[in-house]
Design an enzyme around this catalytic site. Sequence first.
Site, short mmCIF file in Angstrom:
data_model
loop_
_atom_site.label_atom_id
_atom_site.label_comp_id
_atom_site.label_asym_id
_atom_site.label_seq_id
_atom_site.Cartn_x
_atom_site.Cartn_y
_atom_site.Cartn_z
N HIS A 268 0.93 -1.17 0.00
CA HIS A 268 -0.11 -0.05 0.09
C HIS A 268 1.00 1.40 0.01
O HIS A 268 1.99 1.29 0.67
CB HIS A 268 -1.16 -0.04 1.20
CG HIS A 268 -2.05 0.88 1.22
ND1 HIS A 268 -2.03 2.31 1.46
CD2 HIS A 268 -3.32 0.76 0.75
CE1 HIS A 268 -3.25 3.01 1.16
NE2 HIS A 268 -3.85 1.94 0.61
N ASP A 325 -7.97 -5.81 0.29
CA ASP A 325 -8.45 -6.44 -0.87
C ASP A 325 -8.02 -7.86 -0.70
O ASP A 325 -8.35 -8.79 -1.44
CB ASP A 325 -7.96 -6.24 -2.14
CG ASP A 325 -8.43 -4.61 -2.62
OD1 ASP A 325 -9.86 -4.59 -2.50
OD2 ASP A 325 -7.79 -3.60 -3.17
N1 CMC Z 1 4.13 -7.48 -4.76
C1 CMC Z 1 5.57 -7.65 -5.03
N2 CMC Z 1 6.34 -6.30 -4.84
C2 CMC Z 1 5.49 -5.39 -4.85
C3 CMC Z 1 4.39 -5.21 -4.13
C4 CMC Z 1 3.39 -6.27 -4.45
N3 CMC Z 1 2.19 -6.30 -4.16
N4 CMC Z 1 3.63 -4.01 -3.77
C5 CMC Z 1 4.76 -3.04 -3.93
N5 CMC Z 1 6.14 -4.24 -4.23
C6 CMC Z 1 7.50 -3.67 -4.17
C7 CMC Z 1 7.61 -2.95 -5.76
O1 CMC Z 1 8.01 -3.77 -6.66
C8 CMC Z 1 8.90 -2.19 -5.16
O2 CMC Z 1 10.09 -2.81 -5.14
P1 CMC Z 1 11.60 -2.23 -5.38
O3 CMC Z 1 11.81 -1.08 -4.60
O4 CMC Z 1 12.13 -3.41 -5.71
O5 CMC Z 1 11.43 -1.63 -6.77
C9 CMC Z 1 8.58 -1.55 -3.87
O6 CMC Z 1 7.81 -2.90 -3.24
C10 CMC Z 1 7.78 -0.36 -3.69
O7 CMC Z 1 6.54 -0.38 -4.37
P2 CMC Z 1 5.84 0.31 -5.48
O8 CMC Z 1 5.32 -0.07 -6.58
O9 CMC Z 1 6.66 1.73 -5.55
O10 CMC Z 1 4.67 0.91 -4.37
P3 CMC Z 1 3.14 1.94 -4.91
O11 CMC Z 1 3.07 2.82 -3.66
O12 CMC Z 1 3.54 2.72 -5.92
O13 CMC Z 1 2.30 0.91 -5.02
C11 CMC Z 1 0.36 -0.45 -4.81
C12 CMC Z 1 1.31 0.52 -4.06
C13 CMC Z 1 -0.74 -0.71 -3.75
C14 CMC Z 1 -0.05 -0.02 -6.12
C15 CMC Z 1 1.42 -1.83 -4.88
O14 CMC Z 1 1.80 -2.20 -3.52
C16 CMC Z 1 0.60 -3.06 -5.67
O15 CMC Z 1 0.71 -3.10 -6.82
N6 CMC Z 1 -0.02 -4.01 -4.76
C17 CMC Z 1 -0.60 -4.89 -5.56
C18 CMC Z 1 -2.14 -4.51 -5.85
C19 CMC Z 1 -2.89 -4.30 -4.75
O16 CMC Z 1 -3.26 -5.07 -3.94
N7 CMC Z 1 -3.56 -3.12 -4.89
C20 CMC Z 1 -4.66 -2.60 -3.97
C21 CMC Z 1 -4.27 -1.55 -2.96
S1 CMC Z 1 -5.18 -1.21 -1.51
C22 CMC Z 1 -6.68 -0.77 -2.09
C23 CMC Z 1 -6.95 0.12 -2.98
O17 CMC Z 1 -6.16 1.17 -3.12
O18 CMC Z 1 -7.98 0.01 -3.78
#
Ligand code: CMC
Length: 391
Positions: A268, A325
Amino acid sequence: TGYFSYDPGFTCTGSCLSGITFIDGPKGVCLYRGFAVPELVESAEALEVAYLLLVGDKPSTQQYMQFRREIQQHMLVHEKVKAMFSNFTINAHPMAIMVAVIGALSCIFSELDPLNEMHRWLACTRLIAKVPVLSCWAYKTSIGQPMMYPRADLSFAENFLYMMFATPMEEYKVNPVAARAINAFMILHMDHEQNASTSTVRIAGSSQANPYACIAAGVASLWGPAHGGANEAVIKMLEEIGSAENVPTFVNDVKAKKEGVRLMGFGHRVYKNYDPRAKVMKGLVTQVLKELGIDDPLLKVAQELEKVALNDEYFVQRKLYPNVDYYSGIMLRALGIPTSMFTVMFAMSRTVGWVSQWNEMVAEGQMRIGRPRQLYVGPKQRTWRDAKGAN
Ligand code: CMC
């Protein structure tokens, strides 16, 4: 003016003042108007929480009765909008239908003036009332069954179940376990400060656009798997993993960032701790499955996957925990809700937050149009006459 900060994805940009939802990411706390969300799930009705978010305080008994009556009255949907449903293809994703039909409400209510307080109240209450009806009709359309009209004697959660599962052929009795679960689901998803869909609604609304159209924009933004579409994506992921013994291989693929594989329902932008909504959902899912006597093999896969991930350096270092989720889909499946409806249910609940945030923005005069800047990386100025054109 004069200052420029480059912040793609808005990771550290405050876009508004808001008194609706407070999140403490590192501690894993989420409050609606000062009340902890887990406490609201235990003690409140979904419509009471809707009133809280929209108006700002807990309603008195009389205020609540009045609000309930108003919402019930607005649950009738214009027959012209109902007629739209017959034109969607049978395999249309219900989220696609939702974007269209909520947008279409702006044809019926195009006279709305966002700056008029009474008009705003009408828009907000109509949307809270009508979106659940439209959601259930999207489902009925996808299975070719007649659409059911809401009933005045049922609660918000009961009405949802009735419109989803009743048919004109037989009497339908709402299961109280299912109604409690829907009530909890609704409260857990209602608002979450300036996420992508809420920011979309605010930006759309900042041009004084019709509020129904702004909410349709919010639905579109919620649809993606990185946001509300994650609940659907989690179930697909768990089905692909299949059984607990395949979890380590899957986790290795995630860590290797194989073809963009992510652990859906984890991570998140704001929570760097266990999402408090996920904690409630985790308790709820085991309770609901037990009470309904359902043994879903996907629950075991999810529990094993969570255990492995929370003990793995990759997830620990990045502070990746289950979000709301992660477990919600398993609960919805147990209630007989198809996967394609999961994000629609998220939208139905989040509509309360969207209208509350839109109303707050307009009421408090925070209407300066949203207009981010960019870092331009295109060609320098050149002349059309001298350009050779692409090869
Ligand atoms: N699985 C594997 N690696 C992850 C995940 C994940 N679910 N989420 C983040 N990372 C890694 C990412 O690859 C990055 O690694 P590195 O530092 O090596 O590049 C690091 O963690 C930081 O991630 P980010 O993509 O910069 O994080 P963000 O804040 O931009 O994204 C997020 C947040 C929710 C989009 C992401 O965690 C994600 O895609 N999660 C899976 C989808 C999900 O469950 N979404 C629902 C969110 S909660 C309810 C809602 O908002 O609707």
